[in-house]
Design a protein around this motif. Structure first.
Motif, PDB file in Angstrom:
ATOM      1  N   ASP A  26      87.553 -57.790   8.890  1.00  0.00           N
ATOM      2  CA  ASP A  26      88.980 -57.525   8.776  1.00  0.00           C
ATOM      3  C   ASP A  26      89.700 -58.870   8.758  1.00  0.00           C
ATOM      4  OD1 ASP A  26      88.952 -54.678   8.804  1.00  0.00           O
ATOM      5  OD2 ASP A  26      88.514 -54.760  10.952  1.00  0.00           O
ATOM      6  N   VAL A  27      90.564 -59.048   7.774  1.00  0.00           N
ATOM      7  CA  VAL A  27      91.310 -60.291   7.624  1.00  0.00           C
ATOM      8  C   VAL A  27      92.767 -60.023   7.963  1.00  0.00           C
ATOM      9  CG1 VAL A  27      91.991 -62.135   6.038  1.00  0.00           C
ATOM     10  CG2 VAL A  27      89.739 -61.043   5.799  1.00  0.00           C
ATOM     11  N   GLY A  28      93.306 -60.786   8.897  1.00  0.00           N
ATOM     12  CA  GLY A  28      94.691 -60.618   9.302  1.00  0.00           C
ATOM     13  C   GLY A  28      95.490 -61.895   9.134  1.00  0.00           C
ATOM     14  N   TYR A  29      96.802 -61.739   8.910  1.00  0.00           N
ATOM     15  CA  TYR A  29      97.710 -62.888   8.758  1.00  0.00           C
ATOM     16  C   TYR A  29      98.923 -62.668   9.652  1.00  0.00           C
ATOM     17  CZ  TYR A  29     101.240 -65.977   6.709  1.00  0.00           C
ATOM     18  OH  TYR A  29     102.208 -66.937   6.520  1.00  0.00           O
ATOM     19  N   SER A  30      99.363 -63.723  10.297  1.00  0.00           N
ATOM     20  CA  SER A  30     100.560 -63.616  11.136  1.00  0.00           C
ATOM     21  C   SER A  30     101.266 -64.962  11.190  1.00  0.00           C
ATOM     22  CB  SER A  30     100.198 -63.175  12.556  1.00  0.00           C
ATOM     23  OG  SER A  30     101.344 -63.097  13.363  1.00  0.00           O
ATOM     24  N   ARG A  31     102.561 -64.934  10.825  1.00  0.00           N
ATOM     25  CA  ARG A  31     103.359 -66.149  10.908  1.00  0.00           C
ATOM     26  C   ARG A  31     104.843 -65.786  10.875  1.00  0.00           C
ATOM     27  NH1 ARG A  31     103.430 -71.573   7.037  1.00  0.00           N
ATOM     28  NH2 ARG A  31     105.366 -72.408   7.894  1.00  0.00           N
ATOM     29  N   GLU A  32     105.560 -66.179  11.901  1.00  0.00           N
ATOM     30  CA  GLU A  32     107.017 -66.057  11.962  1.00  0.00           C
ATOM     31  C   GLU A  32     107.507 -64.682  11.519  1.00  0.00           C
ATOM     32  OE1 GLU A  32     108.480 -69.262   9.632  1.00  0.00           O
ATOM     33  OE2 GLU A  32     107.858 -70.805  11.055  1.00  0.00           O
ATOM     34  N   GLY A  33     106.955 -63.639  12.112  1.00  0.00           N
ATOM     35  CA  GLY A  33     107.417 -62.289  11.816  1.00  0.00           C
ATOM     36  C   GLY A  33     106.790 -61.651  10.597  1.00  0.00           C
ATOM     37  N   THR A  34     106.008 -62.413   9.827  1.00  0.00           N
ATOM     38  CA  THR A  34     105.311 -61.873   8.658  1.00  0.00           C
ATOM     39  C   THR A  34     103.855 -61.625   9.023  1.00  0.00           C
ATOM     40  OG1 THR A  34     106.744 -63.090   7.141  1.00  0.00           O
ATOM     41  CG2 THR A  34     104.669 -62.265   6.252  1.00  0.00           C
ATOM     42  N   SER A  35     103.358 -60.430   8.696  1.00  0.00           N
ATOM     43  CA  SER A  35     101.977 -60.120   9.029  1.00  0.00           C
ATOM     44  C   SER A  35     101.358 -59.269   7.927  1.00  0.00           C
ATOM     45  CB  SER A  35     101.887 -59.393  10.369  1.00  0.00           C
ATOM     46  OG  SER A  35     102.591 -58.162  10.317  1.00  0.00           O
ATOM     47  N   GLY A  36     100.045 -59.232   7.923  1.00  0.00           N
ATOM     48  CA  GLY A  36      99.330 -58.427   6.946  1.00  0.00           C
ATOM     49  C   GLY A  36      97.881 -58.283   7.360  1.00  0.00           C
ATOM     50  N   ASN A  37      97.214 -57.223   6.870  1.00  0.00           N
ATOM     51  CA  ASN A  37      95.810 -56.984   7.188  1.00  0.00           C
ATOM     52  C   ASN A  37      95.089 -56.444   5.961  1.00  0.00           C
ATOM     53  OD1 ASN A  37      95.378 -57.251  10.341  1.00  0.00           O
ATOM     54  ND2 ASN A  37      97.369 -56.250  10.054  1.00  0.00           N
ATOM     55  N   ALA A  38      93.808 -56.765   5.866  1.00  0.00           N
ATOM     56  CA  ALA A  38      92.996 -56.256   4.764  1.00  0.00           C
ATOM     57  C   ALA A  38      91.547 -56.171   5.218  1.00  0.00           C
ATOM     58  CB  ALA A  38      93.116 -57.161   3.535  1.00  0.00           C
ATOM     59  N   HIS A  39      90.816 -55.265   4.603  1.00  0.00           N
ATOM     60  CA  HIS A  39      89.399 -55.082   4.912  1.00  0.00           C
ATOM     61  C   HIS A  39      88.584 -55.561   3.723  1.00  0.00           C
ATOM     62  CE1 HIS A  39      85.928 -53.260   6.890  1.00  0.00           C
ATOM     63  NE2 HIS A  39      85.550 -52.834   5.694  1.00  0.00           N
ATOM     64  N   LEU A  40      87.539 -56.350   3.985  1.00  0.00           N
ATOM     65  CA  LEU A  40      86.685 -56.864   2.914  1.00  0.00           C
ATOM     66  C   LEU A  40      85.335 -56.169   2.924  1.00  0.00           C
ATOM     67  CD1 LEU A  40      87.016 -60.771   2.648  1.00  0.00           C
ATOM     68  CD2 LEU A  40      87.917 -59.023   1.116  1.00  0.00           C
ATOM     69  N   ALA A  41      84.819 -55.899   1.723  1.00  0.00           N
ATOM     70  CA  ALA A  41      83.479 -55.348   1.551  1.00  0.00           C
ATOM     71  C   ALA A  41      82.563 -56.456   1.042  1.00  0.00           C
ATOM     72  CB  ALA A  41      83.514 -54.179   0.562  1.00  0.00           C
ATOM     73  N   PRO A  42      81.250 -56.302   1.195  1.00  0.00           N
ATOM     74  CA  PRO A  42      80.327 -57.330   0.698  1.00  0.00           C
ATOM     75  C   PRO A  42      80.550 -57.623  -0.784  1.00  0.00           C
ATOM     76  CG  PRO A  42      79.162 -55.776   2.084  1.00  0.00           C
ATOM     77  CD  PRO A  42      80.536 -55.207   1.884  1.00  0.00           C
ATOM     78  N   GLY A  43      80.454 -58.911  -1.134  1.00  0.00           N
ATOM     79  CA  GLY A  43      80.674 -59.301  -2.523  1.00  0.00           C
ATOM     80  C   GLY A  43      82.136 -59.461  -2.879  1.00  0.00           C
ATOM     81  N   GLU A  44      82.997 -59.549  -1.866  1.00  0.00           N
ATOM     82  CA  GLU A  44      84.425 -59.766  -2.108  1.00  0.00           C
ATOM     83  C   GLU A  44      84.871 -61.054  -1.416  1.00  0.00           C
ATOM     84  OE1 GLU A  44      86.484 -55.418  -2.703  1.00  0.00           O
ATOM     85  OE2 GLU A  44      86.394 -56.239  -0.660  1.00  0.00           O
ATOM     86  N   MET A  45      85.928 -61.643  -1.973  1.00  0.00           N
ATOM     87  CA  MET A  45      86.557 -62.799  -1.350  1.00  0.00           C
ATOM     88  C   MET A  45      88.056 -62.550  -1.268  1.00  0.00           C
ATOM     89  SD  MET A  45      86.403 -65.663  -4.415  1.00  0.00           S
ATOM     90  CE  MET A  45      87.582 -66.765  -3.615  1.00  0.00           C
ATOM     91  N   MET A  46      88.670 -63.114  -0.263  1.00  0.00           N
ATOM     92  CA  MET A  46      90.104 -62.970  -0.061  1.00  0.00           C
ATOM     93  C   MET A  46      90.720 -64.353   0.132  1.00  0.00           C
ATOM     94  SD  MET A  46      92.656 -60.765   0.342  1.00  0.00           S
ATOM     95  CE  MET A  46      91.929 -59.211   0.907  1.00  0.00           C
ATOM     96  N   ARG A  47      91.709 -64.682  -0.706  1.00  0.00           N
ATOM     97  CA  ARG A  47      92.443 -65.937  -0.542  1.00  0.00           C
ATOM     98  C   ARG A  47      93.826 -65.603  -0.011  1.00  0.00           C
ATOM     99  NH1 ARG A  47      92.128 -68.374  -5.594  1.00  0.00           N
ATOM    100  NH2 ARG A  47      90.182 -69.354  -4.958  1.00  0.00           N
ATOM    101  N   VAL A  48      94.212 -66.247   1.093  1.00  0.00           N
ATOM    102  CA  VAL A  48      95.487 -65.966   1.753  1.00  0.00           C
ATOM    103  C   VAL A  48      96.374 -67.202   1.679  1.00  0.00           C
ATOM    104  CG1 VAL A  48      96.616 -65.170   3.855  1.00  0.00           C
ATOM    105  CG2 VAL A  48      94.275 -64.427   3.334  1.00  0.00           C
TER     106      VAL A  48
END
Length: 330
Positions: free
Chosen positions: A212-234
């Protein structure tokens, strides 16, 4: 590798003179014009002294007219209008790049020292290490990278302070494993994945398991789930997440001496290659730096990788010294 065009104009000119004097150390006209420029004001003399000191610090040999570093203007002379311009074309780009490299060297010294204080494990240029944590999980630390780790009876966490690392995590339902990379947090139970931290992005590549990939900064947040063979650039500034497929062999390809990038800018790739190159890499051409590429680059020969990166776009790699590479189209 960010915005490299905003340097002090006098530092640009001083860097330009350094290059001109290196190219023509015995040319009387060049020497006379340099002395005229140097005598224009105390600020000119200070800019020359600053460039000279920084040039020595990054390891270059003493430039011609080294004695002038310590001089202060004793008199003002009229500037000759017949001299060569210190702006425009390749020399302008070289001047910006040299000034930027010198300033960057000094600016990076303090953060590097602080990084050493924070890190439990770190590597140097073109160096990698395999670290076994107390729970049996392993971390393969990439070049010029650093982590801080905490493993206790109730917690397993790693902070990626710089660079890149590949994690092979032992499964433990009672103690989830977390990796913090800037504003991004990766949470797993047991899996294998890669995390890369740059000045602008954090990237996660998943080999097997789930994260699970999460992002949090100054009131902005987000979450995503990754499956094998995937990449996530934030995007570290906005939190924007971009998901793409990635072949298993391309995940953490740096472990086998290669850098794989997908739809990345030349500036971004240059930042990655910087971790494998002993010289400072500068891309003062903003348009060139913004070009997007997809490819596989050989980390065992970073100069060759730089050429492969820019030559398809009319760029060149200029070795100003053993300690400076400038990527430009001029």
């Amino acid at each position: 590798m960010g915005d490299e065009n905003h340097t002090d104009p006098l530092l640009d000119e001083a860097a330009d003179w350094l290059l001109r004097l290196q190219e023509a150390p015995r040319d009387a006209r060049t020497a006379e014009e340099f002395e005229t420029w140097l005598a224009r004001s105390p600020e000119h003399a200070r800019a020359w002294a600053s460039i000279g000191r920084s040039w020595r610090l990054i390891g270059e040999v003493a430039p011609t007219h080294e004695a002038a570093w310590k001089q202060r203007t004793r008199s003002r002379r009229r500037l000759s209008r017949s001299g060569h311009s210190v702006s425009g074309g390749w020399r302008r780009i070289a001047g910006i790049a040299v000034a930027t490299a010198c300033v960057a060297f000094l600016a990076l010294s303090a953060p590097s020292f602080m990084l050493r204080l924070q890190a439990d494990h770190l590597t140097g240029t073109a160096e990698s290490r395999v670290i076994t944590l107390a729970d049996g999980s392993t971390v393969t630390l990439g070049a010029d990278s650093a982590i801080a780790a905490t493993v206790s009876s109730h917690e397993r966490s790693v902070t990626l302070l710089a660079g890149e690392a590949f994690f092979e995590v032992r499964r433990d339902v009672a103690r989830p494993f977390t990796v913090k990379a800037g504003e991004v947090t990766v949470a797993v139970l047991g899996t294998a994945f890669d995390v890369q931290l740059t000045t602008s992005t954090a990237t996660v590549q998943l080999e097997h398991g789930s994260v699970d990939v999460g992002y949090s900064r100054e009131g902005t947040s987000g979450n995503a789930h990754l499956a094998p063979g995937e990449m996530m650039r934030v995007d570290r500034q906005t939190g924007e997440m971009s998901r793409n497929p990635i072949a298993k062999d391309d995940i953490a390809a740096w472990r086998n001496g290669y850098l794989f990038v997908s739809d990345a800018t030349i500036g971004f790739v240059a930042e990655q290659l910087q971790r494998y190159h002993p010289a400072w890499i500068s891309v003062p051409d903003r348009d060139l730096a913004a070009r997007r590429v997809t490819g596989l680059y050989d980390l065992r020969d970073p100069d060759r990788a730089l050429r492969a990166l820019v030559e398809p776009y009319g760029g060149r790699v200029r070795a100003v010294s053993p300690y400076l590479r400038i990527l430009s189209r001029l």
